[in-house]
Design a protein around this motif. Structure first.
Motif, PDB file in Angstrom:
ATOM      1  N   TYR A  10       0.837  -1.202   0.000  1.00  0.00           N
ATOM      2  CA  TYR A  10       0.000   0.000   0.000  1.00  0.00           C
ATOM      3  C   TYR A  10       0.872   1.253   0.000  1.00  0.00           C
ATOM      4  CZ  TYR A  10      -3.991  -2.902   1.169  1.00  0.00           C
ATOM      5  OH  TYR A  10      -4.984  -3.829   1.134  1.00  0.00           O
ATOM      6  N   ALA A  11       0.460   2.238  -0.769  1.00  0.00           N
ATOM      7  CA  ALA A  11       1.266   3.447  -0.898  1.00  0.00           C
ATOM      8  C   ALA A  11       1.227   4.276   0.377  1.00  0.00           C
ATOM      9  CB  ALA A  11       0.752   4.281  -2.055  1.00  0.00           C
ATOM     10  N   GLN A  12       2.362   4.859   0.710  1.00  0.00           N
ATOM     11  CA  GLN A  12       2.434   5.879   1.744  1.00  0.00           C
ATOM     12  C   GLN A  12       3.207   7.049   1.166  1.00  0.00           C
ATOM     13  OE1 GLN A  12       4.151   3.950   5.126  1.00  0.00           O
ATOM     14  NE2 GLN A  12       2.156   3.413   5.958  1.00  0.00           N
ATOM     15  N   GLY A  13       2.562   8.195   1.114  1.00  0.00           N
ATOM     16  CA  GLY A  13       3.201   9.339   0.490  1.00  0.00           C
ATOM     17  C   GLY A  13       4.389   9.821   1.303  1.00  0.00           C
ATOM     18  N   ILE A  14       5.474  10.142   0.617  1.00  0.00           N
ATOM     19  CA  ILE A  14       6.646  10.671   1.309  1.00  0.00           C
ATOM     20  C   ILE A  14       7.193  11.868   0.538  1.00  0.00           C
ATOM     21  CG2 ILE A  14       7.392   8.567   2.445  1.00  0.00           C
ATOM     22  CD1 ILE A  14       9.283   8.073   0.131  1.00  0.00           C
ATOM     23  N   ILE A  15       7.956  12.680   1.234  1.00  0.00           N
ATOM     24  CA  ILE A  15       8.687  13.772   0.603  1.00  0.00           C
ATOM     25  C   ILE A  15      10.161  13.477   0.830  1.00  0.00           C
ATOM     26  CG2 ILE A  15       9.153  16.236   0.640  1.00  0.00           C
ATOM     27  CD1 ILE A  15       6.370  16.362   0.208  1.00  0.00           C
ATOM     28  N   VAL A  16      10.915  13.434  -0.236  1.00  0.00           N
ATOM     29  CA  VAL A  16      12.324  13.090  -0.106  1.00  0.00           C
ATOM     30  C   VAL A  16      13.172  14.333  -0.345  1.00  0.00           C
ATOM     31  CG1 VAL A  16      14.140  11.535  -0.839  1.00  0.00           C
ATOM     32  CG2 VAL A  16      11.774  10.827  -1.027  1.00  0.00           C
ATOM     33  N   THR A  17      14.099  14.574   0.556  1.00  0.00           N
ATOM     34  CA  THR A  17      15.026  15.685   0.413  1.00  0.00           C
ATOM     35  C   THR A  17      16.235  15.224  -0.377  1.00  0.00           C
ATOM     36  OG1 THR A  17      14.343  16.438   2.573  1.00  0.00           O
ATOM     37  CG2 THR A  17      16.339  17.417   1.681  1.00  0.00           C
ATOM     38  N   SER A  18      16.619  16.030  -1.334  1.00  0.00           N
ATOM     39  CA  SER A  18      17.734  15.646  -2.176  1.00  0.00           C
ATOM     40  C   SER A  18      18.763  16.769  -2.168  1.00  0.00           C
ATOM     41  CB  SER A  18      17.204  15.404  -3.590  1.00  0.00           C
ATOM     42  OG  SER A  18      18.248  15.444  -4.511  1.00  0.00           O
ATOM     43  N   ARG A  19      20.010  16.405  -1.918  1.00  0.00           N
ATOM     44  CA  ARG A  19      21.081  17.399  -1.953  1.00  0.00           C
ATOM     45  C   ARG A  19      22.026  17.080  -3.092  1.00  0.00           C
ATOM     46  NH1 ARG A  19      22.059  21.163   1.520  1.00  0.00           N
ATOM     47  NH2 ARG A  19      20.822  21.278   3.415  1.00  0.00           N
ATOM     48  N   GLU A  20      22.231  18.053  -3.952  1.00  0.00           N
ATOM     49  CA  GLU A  20      23.099  17.864  -5.114  1.00  0.00           C
ATOM     50  C   GLU A  20      22.811  16.539  -5.797  1.00  0.00           C
ATOM     51  OE1 GLU A  20      25.034  19.535  -2.379  1.00  0.00           O
ATOM     52  OE2 GLU A  20      24.402  21.264  -3.547  1.00  0.00           O
ATOM     53  N   GLY A  21      21.519  16.245  -5.975  1.00  0.00           N
ATOM     54  CA  GLY A  21      21.141  15.059  -6.718  1.00  0.00           C
ATOM     55  C   GLY A  21      21.135  13.766  -5.928  1.00  0.00           C
ATOM     56  N   ARG A  22      21.419  13.852  -4.632  1.00  0.00           N
ATOM     57  CA  ARG A  22      21.389  12.618  -3.852  1.00  0.00           C
ATOM     58  C   ARG A  22      20.296  12.661  -2.795  1.00  0.00           C
ATOM     59  NH1 ARG A  22      25.828  13.216  -5.745  1.00  0.00           N
ATOM     60  NH2 ARG A  22      27.094  11.531  -6.579  1.00  0.00           N
ATOM     61  N   PRO A  23      19.409  11.670  -2.793  1.00  0.00           N
ATOM     62  CA  PRO A  23      18.385  11.644  -1.743  1.00  0.00           C
ATOM     63  C   PRO A  23      19.035  11.408  -0.383  1.00  0.00           C
ATOM     64  CG  PRO A  23      18.252   9.677  -3.134  1.00  0.00           C
ATOM     65  CD  PRO A  23      19.275  10.557  -3.748  1.00  0.00           C
ATOM     66  N   VAL A  24      18.662  12.251   0.596  1.00  0.00           N
ATOM     67  CA  VAL A  24      19.319  12.124   1.902  1.00  0.00           C
ATOM     68  C   VAL A  24      18.349  11.947   3.059  1.00  0.00           C
ATOM     69  CG1 VAL A  24      21.385  13.407   1.256  1.00  0.00           C
ATOM     70  CG2 VAL A  24      19.442  14.634   2.187  1.00  0.00           C
TER      71      VAL A  24
END
Lengths: 219, 560
Positions: free
Chosen positions: B73-87
């Motif tokens: 089942y989907a769970q919405g997330i927000i991913v932070t990315s720095r200089e192209g890398r998810p952190v």
């Protein structure tokens, strides 16, 4: 009962005591010399760069704005470095087959970035942010010196903690009006002791002492 | 005392180094550690982009909405990315299953991306190979299948809820009508009813949870916990009333810890308990005496039943996936009788986790074990010529008496598509390294049927292939990229002129479409099965007070 110390013991003890003092002082002096020498601070040390880029020509002679190449300096922690594409906006017309620019052309062709040697380099445990310093009225030349006169970029300040703190303790000595940020000629005038405080108040610079808290730079 | 507990010598102090000597050395290291600070900054590089990526300021992080899955089942997330890398992963406030919160597993998903032990190369047996070589092998295998409509093609997957992937699998079955798609999930079916049931805990005054850990081990737990807390927070004591929670459970859970009235009851007795509740909330008088195993719970049952009746239309009775289908049907019946469907409970059998793209995939009555058994017997007779295993590890987790491992060796071409090489990959001819969800396009359905597009934050770190591309290998040449495949699914079902806008909006919000939930009144759907359930409980065998019950509880998320 025989003497514990021979007559020569006096000499020995003096030599040892003074010798130790000299050794400690000399050691301290030598350490400090090394600590403040360009060997460790890199001040005024030119670095090998893939392209002999000259701020003197581009900024001093041609009058290109810093933000043309360092375009995130007002928005971000990182000042930003020109992309190979940025160089080629001009150098596809001028010096378009100069051998010194070969690495730039190659970078664009192969999509491999140029690798400049860092001139200013803080240890990773220190947090520094350009945008706040620029917003609060600190010019590039305060920290980077007369970039516009440098045929090759070098470091003017040590970037030691002491150096940061000198300003963080008394920002009024260095702040300037917003329109002078990119002015390389700007010098603090006689009235800085008055203007400085005015500007500090105008920029609402924090004078509560928080600027010298360890957590401000080591977070 | 047990002296050989540790490896030989491990518990002894080697006498060459005395304690004093050790302390001396430790002291010296400590003193010298300070000298380690006497270094100057090493020369470092500064590397600009060749071309500045659009919309990014170097040094500033970017945030993207995407979705992780919890048991599918989907769970919405927000991913932070720095200089192209998810952190960093955080919850998406706009997503119905997250409301800004994440689970511990979603937080840990980043570690999965950077896991150095991931499968990195396309492997043919022991040798590194390429995706193109693999496609050639598939082409040969498929050519042989043209004549018999794909009778030799078998696909084994987990429970799948990605609409695009389901649509693709349907396309495979259409192209090769004799091909077979088997589903196997060792920790049991997720949606036992084959329909989507959504509870509104903000409106419930009385909640009865029978072996259900809806506050923690549930795909919608983040949402439910938030809603539940809301109904428990009473700002104005004169008007509002706190909801009450009754829990009957075999193992201690977070839900039990939050209960007002909790009883510990064996899992096998939940059925009897549900039946008893059903009897007490109905007007009809009880016919039989209370079964022995429930006698001690009489006060709990009576209070719960009274409370439910007193709060008709404002109650929720819920059970967990560990319980058999009969219990689920009984509970559905109770909820119908209490009139909560339409107020605190919404049902929608149309969505059923499949999206618009195909029939419900957790269809009622689908027997996974039987299907897997069928596959194994086909493999043993050598009828399986091309076997694609999407994820999972059946060699390890299928029932032992199937002897999946030896059957697998009889398959002509076996392919394992997985994040990590495991027992199954080792026995397959091909290992195709799967793309992590942060590296590939996909889509997923949340507990309430709303759809999220899964968008990548980074290019695959290795030679990874997404599930959509993997299945694409069976139906198309050249295999389109996962982006094109996913986009096409939604473009074809939304032939509006605004599609481009909708799509962009979906990517920025993280929710594609909020399914509008009309609560569907259940027809005579359940009555038939409830009878069988009653029969089963009536046939309860002789009582043995000293049962030992063995429960398998999933304390985490199944791999997906």
């Amino acid at each position: 009962m025989s003497q514990l110390f021979s007559p020569r013991a006096n000499v020995y003890s003096r030599v040892i005591i003074f010798g130790a003092v000299i050794l400690v002082c000399g050691g301290g002096w030598a350490t400090s010399e090394i600590f403040w020498s360009p060997y460790t601070t890199y001040v005024a040390v030119p670095f090998d760069q893939p392209v002999p880029f000259s701020h003197k020509h581009h900024v001093g002679d041609d009058g290109i704005d810093c933000r043309y190449c360092h375009n995130s300096v007002e928005k971000s922690r990182f000042a930003g470095m020109p992309t190979s594409e940025t160089c080629m906006t001009c150098h596809s017309q001028i010096f378009n087959d100069a051998p010194v620019l070969a690495p730039v052309r190659e970078s664009l062709a192969t999509n491999m970035p140029l690798k400049w040697t860092r001139v200013h380099d803080l240890p990773d445990y220190v947090y520094f942010d350009h945008s706040i310093h620029v917003a609060k009225g600190l010019g590039c030349s305060t920290c980077h010196g007369r970039i516009d006169q440098m045929p090759i970029t070098w470091r003017v300040n040590t970037l030691y903690m002491k150096w940061c703190l000198e300003c963080h303790r008394a920002p009024q000595r260095f702040v300037r009006p917003q329109e002078k940020i990119y002015d390389m000629d700007w010098q603090s005038s006689r009235s800085q002791s008055v203007d400085g405080f005015q500007l500090v108040a105008q920029y609402q610079i924090d004078t509560s002492g928080r600027l010298t808290n360890c957590g401000t730079c080591h977070r | 005392m047990k002296s050989d507990e540790f490896a030989e010598g491990a518990s002894e102090w080697p006498d060459e180094l005395s304690r004093r000597e050790f302390l001396r050395l430790a002291g010296a290291s400590l003193a010298l550690a300070g000298v380690g600070a006497c270094t100057k900054q090493p020369i470092e590089k500064i590397v600009p982009y060749v071309k500045q990526p659009e919309g990014m300021v170097p040094g500033k992080p970017l945030h993207f909405a995407t979705a992780t899955t919890c048991n599918g089942y989907a769970q919405g997330i927000i991913v932070t990315s720095r200089e192209g890398r998810p952190v960093k992963i955080e919850g998406n406030p706009d997503h119905p299953a997250s409301l800004g919160a994440t689970t511990i597993w979603a937080q840990a998903d980043l570690l999965g991306l950077y896991d150095p032990d991931r499968a990195q190369e396309v492997m043919r047996g022991e040798n590194i190979s390429t995706w193109n070589d693999f496609l050639q092998d598939v082409d040969v295998a498929l050519a042989a299948q043209q004549s018999n409509a794909g009778a030799g093609i078998h696909i084994l997957t987990d429970t799948i809820r990605s609409p695009t992937l389901i649509a693709q699998l349907q396309a495979v079955l259409k192209r090769f009508p004799n091909a077979k798609w088997h589903r196997w999930n060792p920790i049991g079916p997720d949606s036992i009813n084959g329909e989507v049931v959504v509870y509104d805990f903000t409106k419930a005054k009385v909640i009865v949870a029978l072996d259900s850990d809806f506050l923690f081990m549930h795909p919608a737990a983040l949402r439910y916990a938030r809603d539940f807390a809301l109904a428990r927070r009473v700002a104005d004591p004169t008007s509002a009333r706190m909801s009450r929670l009754y829990v009957a459970e075999p193992t201690p859970t977070l839900t039990g810890a939050n209960a007002d009235h909790r009883i510990a009851i064996a899992a096998r007795n939940i059925r009897a308990l549900a039946k008893e509740l059903a009897v007490r909330i109905s007007a009809s008088p009880r016919s039989a005496p209370l079964p022995d195993e429930l006698v001690t719970f009489e006060p709990w049952i009576q209070t719960a039943a009274n409370d439910l009746v007193a709060n008709r239309g404002a109650s929720i009775v819920i059970t967990g996936n560990g319980q058999p289908i009969e219990v689920h049907d009984l509970i559905a019946k109770i909820n119908d009788q209490l009139g909560s469907v339409g107020s605190t409970i919404a049902r929608n059998s149309a969505v059923a986790g499949s999206g618009d793209a195909g029939p419900p995939i957790t269809d009622r009555g689908y027997n996974q074990t039987e299907s897997l058994g069928q596959l194994v017997s086909d493999m043993k007779t050598g009828d399986v010529e091309l076997l694609i295993i999407l994820g999972g590890n059946p060699v390890y987790d299928s029932p032992v008496d199937f002897d999946f491992a030896s059957a697998l060796t009889k398959v002509k071409v076996s392919v394992h598509h997985a994040l990590h090489a495991n027992e199954t990959s080792r026995l397959c001819h091909w290992l195709i390294p799967a793309a992590h969800f942060l590296e590939s396009w996909s889509d997923a359905v949340a507990f309430d049927g709303s759809i999220s597009i899964v968008q990548p934050l980074i290019d695959p770190l290795y030679a990874n292939i997404s599930s959509d591309e993997m299945i694409g290998a069976l139906i198309e040449r050249p295999v389109r990229s996962a982006y094109e495949i996913v986009r096409e699914t939604w473009r074809s079902t939304n032939p509006t002129p605004h599609f481009e806008n909708d799509w962009r909006r979906a990517l920025s919000d993280g929710v594609f479409r909020n399914i509008d939930f009309q609560s569907v009144r259940p027809a005579e759907l359940h009555s038939a099965e409830v009878k069988t359930a009653e029969k089963i409980s009536a046939e309860r065998t002789g009582r043995n007070p000293m049962f030992l019950e063995l429960l398998f509880r999933v304390r985490g998320r199944s791999r997906n």
